[in-house]
Design an enzyme around this catalytic site. Structure first.
Site, PDB file in Angstrom:
ATOM      1  N   GLY A 257      31.653 -23.917  21.144  1.00  0.00           N
ATOM      2  CA  GLY A 257      31.487 -25.326  21.453  1.00  0.00           C
ATOM      3  C   GLY A 257      30.146 -25.885  21.010  1.00  0.00           C
ATOM      4  O   GLY A 257      29.257 -25.168  20.541  1.00  0.00           O
ATOM      5  N   HIS A 258      30.010 -27.205  21.190  1.00  0.00           N
ATOM      6  CA  HIS A 258      28.795 -27.881  20.733  1.00  0.00           C
ATOM      7  C   HIS A 258      27.575 -27.439  21.529  1.00  0.00           C
ATOM      8  O   HIS A 258      27.662 -27.105  22.700  1.00  0.00           O
ATOM      9  CB  HIS A 258      28.974 -29.404  20.777  1.00  0.00           C
ATOM     10  CG  HIS A 258      29.267 -29.964  22.131  1.00  0.00           C
ATOM     11  ND1 HIS A 258      29.635 -31.269  22.326  1.00  0.00           N
ATOM     12  CD2 HIS A 258      29.257 -29.414  23.370  1.00  0.00           C
ATOM     13  CE1 HIS A 258      29.820 -31.502  23.604  1.00  0.00           C
ATOM     14  NE2 HIS A 258      29.598 -30.392  24.255  1.00  0.00           N
ATOM     15  N   ASN A 259      26.437 -27.427  20.837  1.00  0.00           N
ATOM     16  CA  ASN A 259      25.129 -27.088  21.417  1.00  0.00           C
ATOM     17  C   ASN A 259      24.991 -25.624  21.825  1.00  0.00           C
ATOM     18  O   ASN A 259      24.002 -25.265  22.476  1.00  0.00           O
ATOM     19  CB  ASN A 259      24.808 -27.958  22.650  1.00  0.00           C
ATOM     20  CG  ASN A 259      24.920 -29.430  22.376  1.00  0.00           C
ATOM     21  OD1 ASN A 259      24.610 -29.889  21.286  1.00  0.00           O
ATOM     22  ND2 ASN A 259      25.372 -30.184  23.372  1.00  0.00           N
TER      23      ASN A 259
END
Length: 361
Positions: A257-259
């Site tokens: 996922g993002h980050n």
């Protein structure tokens, strides 16, 4: 066993050459000039094949093998049939892999499927893209504006490299892969069908306006010597970047996922799901189908058992497992306790006579 329709046949090697290359000891020196023409498993090996044995579960296969030579540890040496040349090694599989890497170096990273050595006529390369010498672009691949690709890299058929992406030297991008908003280091191996740099799953949920999409303006940063398995997806960051650390090896069908920040030399098995803004330290190993909640921190050297669900931070060198995951010793104690309760409980527990008038919901 090597299939010649797909892989190059290696040149023959003598047992003396194999022993010298791996540091193994050939027990019967009189067999030093015996030639090996291929590698195979115990059950499929023939008289010209080299194999290995390092697991007692396969003792029956060792006893029945037709192999010409076998890497084996001193512990199991006496179990090797008399017709098999013994190559004594403290680490039989590692020795076998050493020879396999020498014999089949071309399999260690994907090559052009079309024996292509340049930019295919049907590939689309934007005029502003910069490709160094010896870059291979297979048919129907698309290279967008401002892309930079380092020497020795191979872009597979149908791959799409979006605007401004930078790919280092000696990288391989598999067929059908898409890459956008990403900076990729050297010696990175991306298998077919990966998707890197697309939007993360960022929304403000259940507001008066419905689910409001949050702009995803970060990047994906992939450091040197990373390998990414087929079908894996890596979302770009929302405000900060998604980072994959140097030397990390990711299996097939993993969702990142993002980050998310993944440290150096981590191992991620297949079908893992990593929620956003998660931080994973260096040398972490995650088993297949592990799921980890967002905003957690997994410490350096931690290991998580396959199919575990992680909702809490894990300290450095922690060994966790279960659903929800906890230290493995605690998890095992709880499993054994439940097993004892089930085994030692009342004989008729759970076997009450059903009510004949109960027709369900």
């Amino acid at each position: 066993m090597t299939q010649p329709a797909f892989f190059k046949q290696p040149p023959p090697l003598t047992l003396v050459e194999i022993a010298a290359s791996t540091g193994a000891q050939l027990i019967d020196a009189s067999r030093g000039e015996q030639r090996i023409t291929g590698l195979a498993s115990l059950d499929q090996a023939g008289p010209m094949h080299l194999t290995f044995f390092d697991n007692h579960k396969y003792a029956a296969q060792l006893a029945a093998t037709r192999a010409g030579a076998c890497f084996v540890s001193p512990r199991f040496e006496a179990s090797v049939p008399g017709h098999v040349a013994v190559l004594r090694s403290a680490a039989p599989f590692r020795a076998f892999v050493r020879i396999a890497r020498d014999c089949h170096a071309d399999t260690l990273r994907p090559q052009s499927w079309f024996d292509n050595a340049t930019i295919a006529a049907s590939a689309v390369v934007h005029p502003s893209a910069h490709l160094e010498d010896a870059v291979v672009v297979d048919p129907l691949a698309v290279i967008g504006p401002g892309v930079e690709i380092g020497t020795g890299s191979v872009i597979g058929s149908g791959a799409v490299i979006g605007p401004g992406v930078r790919i280092g030297r000696n990288c391989n991008v598999g067929a059908g892969t898409t890459i956008q908003v990403a900076l990729i280091g050297n010696n990175v191996l991306i298998h077919p069908g990966c998707h890197i740099g697309q939007d993360g799953y960022g929304f403000i949920f259940f507001g008066s306006e419905g689910h409001v999409k949050v702009p995803q303006t970060g990047r994906v940063l992939i450091q040197n010597d990373v390998e990414i398995g087929a079908g894996t997806t890596i979302d770009r960051g929302s405000l900060r970047d998604t980072v994959i650390g140097e030397g990390t090896k990711i299996d097939n069908q993993v969702q990142i996922g993002h980050n998310v920040t993944i440290g150096r030399r981590c191992l991620l098995a297949a079908q893992i799901g990593l929620a956003g803004s998660l931080t994973i330290g260096d040398n972490v190993a995650l088993g297949a189908k592990v799921g980890i909640n967002n905003h957690l921190h997994i410490g350096d050297g931690a290991q998580v058992v396959a199919m575990s669900g992680v909702k809490d931070d894990i300290p450095p060198n922690g060994r966790w497992g279960g659903y929800f995951a906890k230290p493995t010793r605690q998890w095992y104690r709880e499993l054994f306790a439940v097993e004892r309760l089930a085994r030692d409980g009342a004989p008729n527990a759970g076997s009450a006579t059903p009510d004949p008038t109960d027709r369900g919901a």
